[in-house]
Design an enzyme around this catalytic site. Structure first.
Site, mmCIF file in Angstrom:
data_model
loop_
_atom_site.group_PDB
_atom_site.id
_atom_site.type_symbol
_atom_site.label_atom_id
_atom_site.label_comp_id
_atom_site.label_asym_id
_atom_site.label_seq_id
_atom_site.Cartn_x
_atom_site.Cartn_y
_atom_site.Cartn_z
ATOM 1 N N ASP A 161 25.803 -49.684 6.412
ATOM 2 C CA ASP A 161 24.518 -48.960 6.483
ATOM 3 C C ASP A 161 23.611 -49.299 5.290
ATOM 4 O O ASP A 161 22.449 -49.660 5.459
ATOM 5 C CB ASP A 161 24.749 -47.444 6.527
ATOM 6 N N LYS B 53 32.938 -40.710 10.313
ATOM 7 C CA LYS B 53 32.742 -41.726 9.255
ATOM 8 C C LYS B 53 33.606 -41.485 8.013
ATOM 9 O O LYS B 53 33.972 -42.429 7.329
ATOM 10 C CB LYS B 53 31.265 -41.781 8.848
#
Ligand code: NAP
Length: 295
Positions: A108, A72
């Site tokens: 997210d 990420k």
């Protein structure tokens, strides 16, 4: 339409490992439901092969992808640019094709907020929030809440310095006040009592260690508060049960998982995602694993 034909467009999830991800099933069923000519593939890529994988995805014309642990942050240097959320969080979970390359987004925190809005009608402006934990999930949630105008964020973490790093990001990017504590903080009960929203982002209570619980005074929870656990297995953690007993409203982590996917899907396809189909897939995948239904 054939499942795959000569013009099927490519999507996938880039991570290591990816076998346990719900995303391939969730996105492929949503794509089939809408009759969109895409396929979403598991892309297990070890860290040392990340740059070749990105070059390969560019060469093969991938339209987008999800990015998961451990890539990420490391993927950022390979991208054309970042959304404001991905920039402020410092991590990417969604790639979207633009010309020859990809730009990076992070859905997210936005997914977490969307779940709160859709399921609970909760809006961030001027709210006081306490977040337990300071890992990847906490960072995405805290930074996104700050970008959306919460008044104050309290981060409670075992390792103070990790909370401090999130606080620095928030102070740099937003006007939100931020404080960092550990679990020994004397005024922790007052801090919890004063919070509109309390979020557990630690893995305490996650299957199979379902008895684990963050060391808090749970009598600080009260009606009118929203208490969220981003764990979704089990559907109702001990943390949520303790909050519910004191009259707080509760929500588990399946909504965050669902809506981060919904937002990515919409960026890739430009179509409204079939939320109910995606939710059904997640619930089915949780069967026999302690359950993931909405709490
Ligand atoms: P992470 O980056 O490893 O961070 C975990 C955090 O929990 C750290 O701050 C750590 O504290 C704290 N922690 C771990 N064990 C602890 C303990 N025994 N006592 C007190 N604090 C403890 O993990 P993450 O990626 O943020 O994920 C955390 C949880 O959220 C997992 O259960 C994951 O499945 C879930 N999650 C759900 C979603 C969703 O879509 N619903 C998305 C992301 C994550 P230290 O800093 O002191 O080590």
């Amino acid at each position: 339409m054939e499942l795959i034909n000569g013009s099927t467009k490519l999507l996938g999830i880039l991570g290591f490992p990816v076998e346990h991800s719900f995303s391939p099933v969730m996105h492929n069923q949503a794509l089939r439901y809408l009759g969109l000519d895409y396929i979403y593939l598991p892309l297990a890529v070890a860290e040392e092969n990340l740059s070749q994988a990105i070059e390969g995805m560019k060469a093969m014309g991938f339209k987008g992808a999800n990015v998961t642990i451990p890539h990420k942050e490391k993927i950022i240097p390979f991208l054309k640019g970042l959304s404001p959320e991905a920039q402020a969080i410092g991590a990417v979970n969604t790639l979207v094709r633009e010309g020859e390359g990809f730009w990076g987004d992070n859905t997210d925190g936005k997914g977490f907020l969307r779940a709160l809005a859709v399921e609970k009608g909760w809006l961030p402006e001027k709210k006081i929030v306490t977040i337990l934990g300071a890992g990847g999930g906490a960072r995405a949630i805290a930074v996104t809440l700050a970008l959306r105008g919460v008044k104050m964020i309290n981060i409670v973490n075992r390792t103070l310095s990790r909370g401090g790093k999130i606080a620095q990001r928030i102070i740099k990017e937003t006007e939100t006040e931020v404080f960092v504590y550990d679990y020994q903080e004397k005024n922790l009960a007052d801090i919890l009592r004063a919070s509109h929203l309390v979020v557990n982002t630690t893995p305490l209570g996650m299957f199979p260690h379902t008895d684990s619980l963050a060391p808090l005074d749970y009598n600080a929870f009260k009606p009118g508060q929203l208490v969220v656990d981003i764990i979704y297995n089990p559907a109702k953690t001990r943390f949520l049960r303790e909050a519910e007993k004191r009259g707080a409203e509760i929500m588990n982590g399946i909504g965050m998982l669902l809506y981060q996917g919904v937002l990515s899907f919409q960026s890739w396809t430009g179509e409204e995602a079939p939320v109910n189909i995606m939710k059904e897939v997640l619930e089915k995948n949780c069967e026999g694993k302690g359950g993931c239904d909405f709490a």
